[in-house]
Design an enzyme around this catalytic site. Structure first.
Site, PDB file in Angstrom:
ATOM      1  N   ASN A 222       1.362   5.918   3.740  1.00  0.00           N
ATOM      2  CA  ASN A 222       1.554   4.503   3.429  1.00  0.00           C
ATOM      3  C   ASN A 222       1.491   3.610   4.655  1.00  0.00           C
ATOM      4  OD1 ASN A 222       1.958   4.656   0.503  1.00  0.00           O
ATOM      5  ND2 ASN A 222       3.671   5.959   1.076  1.00  0.00           N
TER       6      ASN A 222
ATOM      7  N   HIS B 204       7.826   5.030  14.453  1.00  0.00           N
ATOM      8  CA  HIS B 204       6.415   4.614  14.427  1.00  0.00           C
ATOM      9  C   HIS B 204       6.194   3.627  15.564  1.00  0.00           C
ATOM     10  CE1 HIS B 204       5.913   6.380  10.469  1.00  0.00           C
ATOM     11  NE2 HIS B 204       6.920   5.666  10.010  1.00  0.00           N
TER      12      HIS B 204
END
Ligand SMILES: NC(=O)c1ccc[n+]([C@@H]2O[C@H](COP(=O)([O-])OP(=O)(O)OC[C@H]3O[C@@H](n4cnc5c(N)ncnc54)[C@H](O)[C@@H]3O)[C@@H](O)[C@H]2O)c1
Length: 271
Positions: free
Chosen positions: A192, A222
């Site tokens: 995603n 991330h």
């Protein structure tokens, strides 16, 4: 106009969104819910003050003007096509499904034809606003580095096929670097974030995904790097997992709520 929302998928994200509509955080009415676990959906719906109906997709779509998909990649095609064909806007959480170019073009055409919108929240990453602005002009590179503890990468097709013993790493180690188009298949659990970034920026072929197994962390981290005409951009996020689904970051649900709030309110801040 009071927006009427229907949610397909009453799991970690769907329930969080439902509660935010129910308590007024999102100024809208929750008219219906659907989940293939019907009994659980009924029980959950009964616990809410707005008492949404539990209705299968075709009926749910008729009751609302925004349909939220928070179910699975496999559900996106049916949910998006049914909603848009009935002139209802749709918000998609299982963004990985949009790496299918044919599906993406089909739903964009339907949205144009029926004068409605497809909303894709930023999800579990930050900085999409900057990437979106930067992409108006030339962008040289977009890289996302995902660091996870060993348990967060177990079972990924790339790990299984290459017989990688994730527990043997004692220091952070990069195990994959390649285009988002491939990363999405090799590490579906990261699908995603890589998909949202690719869609908003330079596409699935040019966006580079790096995966690092990191025995020193407990959260999923991330890091995004973008370079282009605008300059350089770095963003880093350390995500707390959702209380009910450890694979989902809590921020993903909050991002969905913030998107709906923006749709329903007159003041829209951010790119
Ligand atoms: N955009 C992002 O950054 C982001 C982040 C995390 C998760 N996600 C995605 O959002 C989706 C929901 O995540 P979650 O953590 O709430 O998952 P979850 O597993 O907690 O809940 C999903 C719910 O949907 C139901 N469901 C699945 N397929 C269905 C179908 N075809 N029809 C009806 N119900 C169906 C399941 O029974 C379950 O109750 C997943 O696809 C996940 O990959 C997106």
């Amino acid at each position: 106009m009071m927006f009427k929302i229907g949610i397909v998928g009453a799991g970690a994200i769907g329930k969080e969104i439902a509660r935010a509509i129910d308590d007024g955080t999102v100024p809208a009415r929750l008219v219906a819910l659907w989940d293939r676990k019907v009994d659980e959906a009924e029980e959950f719906a009964a616990s809410l003050a707005q008492k949404p109906k539990v209705l299968p997709l075709e009926d749910l779509v008729k009751e609302c003007n925004i349909v939220v998909e928070a179910a699975s990649q496999a559900a996106v095609r049916e949910v998006a096509i049914t909603a848009l064909s009935n002139s209802k806007s749709v918000m998609i959480m299982s963004v990985g499904a949009l790496s299918d170019k044919e599906l993406l073009e089909q739903i964009k055409a339907l949205a144009r034809e029926h004068h409605c919108s497809i909303y894709v929240p930023s999800g579990a990453i930050g900085g999409l606003d900057a990437v979106k602005s930067a992409s108006i002009k030339h962008v040289e590179c977009v890289t996302i580095t995902t660091r996870k503890p060993a348990r967060g990468l177990k079972g990924a097709p790339f790990v299984v096929r290459n017989n990688i013993d994730l527990d043997k790493f004692t220091v952070p180690t990069e195990i994959f670097s390649g285009p988002a188009a491939i990363a999405i298949k090799e590490f579906p659990a990261n699908v995603n974030v890589a998909a949202s970034l690719s869609l908003v920026g330079i596409g699935f072929e040019k966006t580079v995904v790096k995966v690092v197994v990191d025995p020193t962390i407990t959260r999923n981290v991330h890091e995004i790097h973008v370079k282009g005409d605008f300059g350089d951009f770095h963003a880093k996020i350390e995500n707390v997992p959702s209380a009910t689904n450890p694979r989902t970051s809590y921020l993903a649900a909050l991002s969905a709520i913030a998107t709906l709030k923006q749709v329903c309110e007159p003041l829209k801040i951010g790119t």
